[in-house]
Design a protein around this motif. Sequence first.
Motif, PDB file in Angstrom:
ATOM      1  N   GLU A   5      -8.492  -4.731  -3.800  1.00  0.00           N
ATOM      2  CA  GLU A   5      -8.555  -5.741  -4.844  1.00  0.00           C
ATOM      3  C   GLU A   5      -9.446  -5.306  -6.003  1.00  0.00           C
ATOM      4  O   GLU A   5      -9.132  -5.530  -7.160  1.00  0.00           O
ATOM      5  CB  GLU A   5      -9.052  -7.069  -4.267  1.00  0.00           C
ATOM      6  N   ASP A   6     -10.556  -4.653  -5.691  1.00  0.00           N
ATOM      7  CA  ASP A   6     -11.472  -4.210  -6.738  1.00  0.00           C
ATOM      8  C   ASP A   6     -10.912  -3.038  -7.524  1.00  0.00           C
ATOM      9  O   ASP A   6     -11.288  -2.825  -8.678  1.00  0.00           O
ATOM     10  CB  ASP A   6     -12.813  -3.810  -6.130  1.00  0.00           C
ATOM     11  N   ASP A   7     -10.005  -2.266  -6.911  1.00  0.00           N
ATOM     12  CA  ASP A   7      -9.549  -1.033  -7.536  1.00  0.00           C
ATOM     13  C   ASP A   7      -8.103  -1.118  -7.998  1.00  0.00           C
ATOM     14  O   ASP A   7      -7.422  -0.111  -8.137  1.00  0.00           O
ATOM     15  CB  ASP A   7      -9.688   0.132  -6.550  1.00  0.00           C
ATOM     16  N   ILE A  30       0.792  -1.240   0.000  1.00  0.00           N
ATOM     17  CA  ILE A  30       0.000   0.000   0.000  1.00  0.00           C
ATOM     18  C   ILE A  30       0.819   1.283   0.000  1.00  0.00           C
ATOM     19  O   ILE A  30       0.247   2.362  -0.131  1.00  0.00           O
ATOM     20  CB  ILE A  30      -0.933   0.034   1.229  1.00  0.00           C
ATOM     21  N   TYR A  31       2.141   1.214   0.110  1.00  0.00           N
ATOM     22  CA  TYR A  31       2.883   2.434   0.437  1.00  0.00           C
ATOM     23  C   TYR A  31       2.814   3.519  -0.635  1.00  0.00           C
ATOM     24  O   TYR A  31       3.026   4.692  -0.348  1.00  0.00           O
ATOM     25  CB  TYR A  31       4.339   2.102   0.781  1.00  0.00           C
ATOM     26  N   MET A  32       2.487   3.151  -1.884  1.00  0.00           N
ATOM     27  CA  MET A  32       2.373   4.163  -2.935  1.00  0.00           C
ATOM     28  C   MET A  32       0.931   4.588  -3.205  1.00  0.00           C
ATOM     29  O   MET A  32       0.684   5.471  -4.017  1.00  0.00           O
ATOM     30  CB  MET A  32       3.010   3.648  -4.218  1.00  0.00           C
ATOM     31  N   VAL A  33      -0.036   3.975  -2.508  1.00  0.00           N
ATOM     32  CA  VAL A  33      -1.436   4.327  -2.718  1.00  0.00           C
ATOM     33  C   VAL A  33      -1.717   5.803  -2.416  1.00  0.00           C
ATOM     34  O   VAL A  33      -2.455   6.458  -3.163  1.00  0.00           O
ATOM     35  CB  VAL A  33      -2.354   3.394  -1.900  1.00  0.00           C
ATOM     36  N   PRO A  34      -1.147   6.406  -1.347  1.00  0.00           N
ATOM     37  CA  PRO A  34      -1.406   7.826  -1.106  1.00  0.00           C
ATOM     38  C   PRO A  34      -0.935   8.743  -2.230  1.00  0.00           C
ATOM     39  O   PRO A  34      -1.395   9.879  -2.334  1.00  0.00           O
ATOM     40  CB  PRO A  34      -0.636   8.121   0.186  1.00  0.00           C
ATOM     41  N   ASN A  35      -0.030   8.253  -3.086  1.00  0.00           N
ATOM     42  CA  ASN A  35       0.421   9.037  -4.232  1.00  0.00           C
ATOM     43  C   ASN A  35      -0.435   8.793  -5.466  1.00  0.00           C
ATOM     44  O   ASN A  35      -0.112   9.279  -6.557  1.00  0.00           O
ATOM     45  CB  ASN A  35       1.882   8.700  -4.549  1.00  0.00           C
ATOM     46  N   GLY A  36      -1.524   8.033  -5.307  1.00  0.00           N
ATOM     47  CA  GLY A  36      -2.424   7.820  -6.424  1.00  0.00           C
ATOM     48  C   GLY A  36      -2.124   6.595  -7.260  1.00  0.00           C
ATOM     49  O   GLY A  36      -2.696   6.434  -8.335  1.00  0.00           O
ATOM     50  N   ASP A  90      -6.754   9.186  -5.825  1.00  0.00           N
ATOM     51  CA  ASP A  90      -6.385   8.899  -4.442  1.00  0.00           C
ATOM     52  C   ASP A  90      -7.612   8.649  -3.566  1.00  0.00           C
ATOM     53  O   ASP A  90      -7.585   8.846  -2.363  1.00  0.00           O
ATOM     54  CB  ASP A  90      -5.542  10.032  -3.854  1.00  0.00           C
ATOM     55  N   SER A  91      -8.706   8.182  -4.173  1.00  0.00           N
ATOM     56  CA  SER A  91      -9.942   8.026  -3.424  1.00  0.00           C
ATOM     57  C   SER A  91      -9.881   6.900  -2.397  1.00  0.00           C
ATOM     58  O   SER A  91     -10.781   6.770  -1.580  1.00  0.00           O
ATOM     59  CB  SER A  91     -11.108   7.750  -4.394  1.00  0.00           C
ATOM     60  N   LEU A  92      -8.834   6.084  -2.452  1.00  0.00           N
ATOM     61  CA  LEU A  92      -8.706   5.009  -1.480  1.00  0.00           C
ATOM     62  C   LEU A  92      -8.184   5.505  -0.140  1.00  0.00           C
ATOM     63  O   LEU A  92      -8.084   4.735   0.799  1.00  0.00           O
ATOM     64  CB  LEU A  92      -7.754   3.929  -2.014  1.00  0.00           C
ATOM     65  N   CYS A  93      -7.826   6.781  -0.052  1.00  0.00           N
ATOM     66  CA  CYS A  93      -7.197   7.295   1.165  1.00  0.00           C
ATOM     67  C   CYS A  93      -8.034   8.383   1.820  1.00  0.00           C
ATOM     68  O   CYS A  93      -8.642   9.206   1.147  1.00  0.00           O
ATOM     69  CB  CYS A  93      -5.816   7.876   0.837  1.00  0.00           C
ATOM     70  N   ILE A  94      -8.023   8.353   3.139  1.00  0.00           N
ATOM     71  CA  ILE A  94      -8.527   9.453   3.955  1.00  0.00           C
ATOM     72  C   ILE A  94      -7.338   9.993   4.730  1.00  0.00           C
ATOM     73  O   ILE A  94      -6.533   9.231   5.278  1.00  0.00           O
ATOM     74  CB  ILE A  94      -9.609   8.965   4.936  1.00  0.00           C
ATOM     75  N   VAL A 147      -5.706   3.926   4.520  1.00  0.00           N
ATOM     76  CA  VAL A 147      -5.944   3.237   3.255  1.00  0.00           C
ATOM     77  C   VAL A 147      -7.084   2.246   3.431  1.00  0.00           C
ATOM     78  O   VAL A 147      -7.070   1.413   4.349  1.00  0.00           O
ATOM     79  CB  VAL A 147      -4.673   2.510   2.782  1.00  0.00           C
ATOM     80  N   ASP A 148      -8.082   2.336   2.554  1.00  0.00           N
ATOM     81  CA  ASP A 148      -9.233   1.432   2.584  1.00  0.00           C
ATOM     82  C   ASP A 148      -8.826   0.115   1.935  1.00  0.00           C
ATOM     83  O   ASP A 148      -8.959  -0.090   0.734  1.00  0.00           O
ATOM     84  CB  ASP A 148     -10.395   2.067   1.824  1.00  0.00           C
ATOM     85  N   ARG A 149      -8.310  -0.796   2.752  1.00  0.00           N
ATOM     86  CA  ARG A 149      -7.766  -2.038   2.220  1.00  0.00           C
ATOM     87  C   ARG A 149      -8.837  -2.936   1.611  1.00  0.00           C
ATOM     88  O   ARG A 149      -8.546  -3.733   0.712  1.00  0.00           O
ATOM     89  CB  ARG A 149      -6.998  -2.781   3.315  1.00  0.00           C
ATOM     90  N   GLU A 150     -10.076  -2.822   2.072  1.00  0.00           N
ATOM     91  CA  GLU A 150     -11.138  -3.687   1.559  1.00  0.00           C
ATOM     92  C   GLU A 150     -11.427  -3.405   0.087  1.00  0.00           C
ATOM     93  O   GLU A 150     -11.909  -4.271  -0.633  1.00  0.00           O
ATOM     94  CB  GLU A 150     -12.412  -3.510   2.384  1.00  0.00           C
TER      95      GLU A 150
END
Length: 314
Positions: free
Chosen positions: A295-297, A199-205, A305-309, A289-292
């Motif tokens: 897999e779908d995304d 997940i470490y790059m998810v906040p960067n989109g 970056d919608s997976l992050c709050i 990070v919305d881990r659930e």
Amino acid sequence: MDLSKPQYSLRRVGHPFTKDYQVYFERNADKIAVSPFHDIPLYHDEARNVFNMVVEVPRWTNAKFEISRGKSMNPITQDTLDGNPRFTRSCFPYKGYIWNYGALPQTWEDPHYTDPDTDAKGDNDPIDACEIGRAIAKTGDVKQVKILGVLGLLDEGETDWKLIVIDVTDPLADKLHDISDVEKHLPGLLDATRDWFRIYMVPNGYPPNDYALEGKFMDKAYALKVVKECSEAWRRLVHGKVEKGGISLHNTTLSGTPGKLDPKDVGLPADENLSPAPVPQELEEWFYVDRERLEDDKKLVHGDDSLCITLDLA
């Protein structure tokens, strides 16, 4: 095996956390400049499988320091992202990197070679290592470590092995001999490591990373095989047997290699040891990070970056 005296000294130029920051290495025995990529030996004690590891990123920190492939003598510099110094975001519950992170010298993940176990080419870097001992290291430390296992990360479609290692002087070192011992004595660390790299790059989109070998941590024997392959690839590289691309092969100790320089001609700058520059405000934020949904995304377009709050802690 005397580990009490450091074998290398550092020459630090510029302010940390800027694009100008560079960390050069000098061998204490003879005061000559050395490349942490090419000159520092892979083995500290080959008979006992004790390896040298160059620390790039200390545990709990965010600045993405790395051995520079392209600069002469391969100093440690800060990686960049979108033209700015790169910082890895803190994804809850992790604060920065969760181990001392670095690389094994005299190794290379060959970008011309497709690994049959990962079905992907190498990432063009020295092999990465996660040192799991209790002490927090410093950028530029050269640790003596033993290898416990390896995780096969696929980073943007490239093979990016992540070794699990421990400093041989750590109090737990005598109890950790293989990857199964890590789960026994440090429960949860391997799962956290797999999650962190995912997940470490998810906040960067970016989408979450994938794994080879079904995300399984492979044992010590497998890891040593990977290191041997990467060492052989480096040997072909440094001897000019493969295309070097943008990699500097400059070294001061490897006779018969095309990049060999006379140590007398390599002048290192004085050690400035300047104070760090201010860091970006987002380093004071947690990214949840919305881990659930991961897999779908997985096919997210870069920039989504919608997976992050985020939560500002400042």
